[in-house]
Design an enzyme around this catalytic site. Structure first.
Site, PDB file in Angstrom:
ATOM      1  N   CYS A 104      13.614   1.961  36.579  1.00 40.03           N
ATOM      2  CA  CYS A 104      12.257   1.903  36.833  1.00 40.03           C
ATOM      3  C   CYS A 104      11.905   0.231  36.389  1.00 40.03           C
ATOM      4  O   CYS A 104      12.599  -0.363  36.041  1.00 40.03           O
ATOM      5  CB  CYS A 104      11.810   2.574  35.646  1.00 40.03           C
ATOM      6  SG  CYS A 104      10.020   2.709  35.553  1.00 40.03           S
ATOM      7  N   ASP A 118      15.249  18.258  33.569  1.00 40.57           N
ATOM      8  CA  ASP A 118      15.125  16.981  33.446  1.00 40.57           C
ATOM      9  C   ASP A 118      15.115  16.668  31.924  1.00 40.57           C
ATOM     10  O   ASP A 118      15.513  15.321  31.554  1.00 40.57           O
ATOM     11  CB  ASP A 118      14.099  16.241  34.309  1.00 40.57           C
ATOM     12  CG  ASP A 118      12.750  16.276  33.389  1.00 40.57           C
ATOM     13  OD1 ASP A 118      12.533  17.180  33.027  1.00 40.57           O
ATOM     14  OD2 ASP A 118      12.037  15.102  33.774  1.00 40.57           O
ATOM     15  N   CYS A 131       2.775  31.813  24.366  1.00 39.61           N
ATOM     16  CA  CYS A 131       3.515  30.657  24.121  1.00 39.61           C
ATOM     17  C   CYS A 131       4.763  30.925  24.381  1.00 39.61           C
ATOM     18  O   CYS A 131       5.593  29.985  24.977  1.00 39.61           O
ATOM     19  CB  CYS A 131       3.505  30.381  22.537  1.00 39.61           C
ATOM     20  SG  CYS A 131       4.347  29.061  21.785  1.00 39.61           S
TER      21      CYS A 131
END
Length: 424
Positions: free
Chosen positions: A9, A286, A336
């Site tokens: 990044c 991820d 939830c």
């Protein structure tokens, strides 16, 4: 979601959980890009794994623009070759730093949906999201949003809710809406920092590791997250219902309507929202890019094979099979579903381990919105718009006021509550 640039990044965000993933691939520190051969294999396999006439390619990182524009032009060529007969969607998540007119023209021409990572106005965004020199980045990100708008590129915003910006929900919300974003994603930041480095060179760990840890300073407090969402909901309801879309609000409403939420953290099971590393390694998620959660490599097995593997299916089932008793008994469990497994490292009121750290926050939000969610879900079932809610609320208040009901009287809606605790 494919990560062609791996963890590489051009920013050095203090809270980034993915930067240290480079330690899992020490040989790739120089050769970090996904090869054209792996890119082609991915697009071919992703297309072949679809059975509903559509295919989505989600490009993330690291920072995917570091691959260069020509790389994604090649990706589109492969999509045209292998996704024939399918409706193709491309979602591209970026920090915005390298976005220019050329990128915008490409996104527009190929109907890319662009997600821009922005944590609110400058004083909140720049708290953690800085470049390699430690300099603020908000001005560049805001410029990228303006460029996308000028080219007519469809975009949304992704905001990481952290320890700092969670204190200022109105400022965050107003900034995002004023920039022109009509689709707002709020992602709670929660990470465990191990007191020692793992054998794989990682410090941010998952709940199944039996190691001593502390919650990072930049993680959002559990109740603070719920209060943040409550104030966002109230502001949205007052100003923008029917015009602005907020992921947590819409996913909660979907659950109330008995429909899939579209948000993995609220789904009953998970395990099939894979993360693809630049060398072709495929992981359950991820947030679970750890060696023990690797499903295989698409250069050796197909995505379809790995999707149907016992390991992937077990990961998904574990989400609902390993709920704590507190979760199972909770009135909001159907909404939830225990939240994200990555956040299950707290202790429940009954002393059970693997309870969700954000439980108090979720409960706070679901309780605060329950009455209005019920009204909106009833409207949906009647084939009407949830955006009618403010008008209905105004009419109800006017009617109650005209009847002279006192604040401590039983509410006329027959809820059994006092008027001041209910429709007032």
């Amino acid at each position: 979601m494919a990560k062609p640039s791996s963890s590489v990044c051009n920013l050095d965000c203090e809270y980034c959980f993915y930067l240290e993933k480079q330690n899992l691939y020490p040989d790739k520190k120089r050769d970090w890009k996904m090869s054209i051969e792996t890119l082609e294999t991915y697009i071919k396999q992703q297309s072949e794994a679809q059975f509903n006439g559509e295919v989505t390619f989600s490009w993330q990182g690291g920072e995917p623009t570091l691959m260069g524009l020509e790389y994604f032009k090649k990706a589109v060529e492969f999509q045209e070759e292998y996704a024939k007969g399918l409706i193709v969607h491309n979602a591209f998540q970026t920090n915005g730093i390298q976005i220019n007119d050329e990128w915008c023209a490409f996104f527009k021409e190929n109907n890319f949906l662009v997600g821009v990572s922005v944590d609110g106005p400058a004083h909140l965004h720049d708290k953690y999201r800085v470049n390699r020199a430690g300099k603020p980045t908000h001005a560049r990100v805001h410029q990228a949003i303006e460029l996308l708008k000028s080219h007519g590129v469809e975009f949304n915003t992704l905001t990481v809710v952290n320890a700092e910006n969670a204190k200022y929900p109105e400022a965050v919300y107003r900034y995002l809406v004023e920039t022109g974003s009509t689709h707002l994603q709020f992602i709670p930041l929660v990470e465990q920092l191990a007191n020692e480095v793992t054998k794989d060179g990682l410090t941010l760990i998952h709940p199944d590791l039996d190691m001593s840890y502390r919650v990072t300073d930049w993680s959002v407090p559990a109740k603070g997250y719920g209060e943040f969402l409550n104030r966002i909901f109230d502001l949205w309801l007052e100003r923008d219902i029917g015009r602005v879309h907020v992921n947590m609000i819409e996913s909660t409403l979907s659950a109330w309507c008995g429909e899939p939420t579209g948000l993995c953290v609220l789904s009953p099971s998970c395990g099939h929202n894979f993360a693809l590393e630049s060398n072709g390694d495929l992981y359950n998620c991820d947030h679970y890019v750890y060696p023990e959660y690797k499903l295989g490599n698409l250069n050796e097995k197909t995505i379809l094979e790995m999707n149907n593997s016992t390991k992937a299916i077990k990961f998904g089932r574990d989400k609902y099979e390993k709920l704590t008793q507190q979760c199972k008994a909770c009135i909001y469990r159907p909404t939830c579903n225990g939240g994200c497994p990555k956040h299950r490292f707290s202790t429940s009121r009954r002393g059970e381990t693997r309870h969700n750290y954000l439980c108090e926050g979720y409960f706070t939000f679901f309780k605060h919105t329950a009455q209005k969610m019920k009204v909106m879900s009833d409207l949906v079932r009647q084939g009407r718009s949830p955006a009618e809610l403010p008008l209905i609320e105004a009419q109800r208040k006017a009617q109650l006021k005209s009847t002279g009901v006192g604040r401590n009287d039983p509410c006329p809606c027959n809820s059994g509550k006092k008027y001041k605790k209910c429709c007032a």
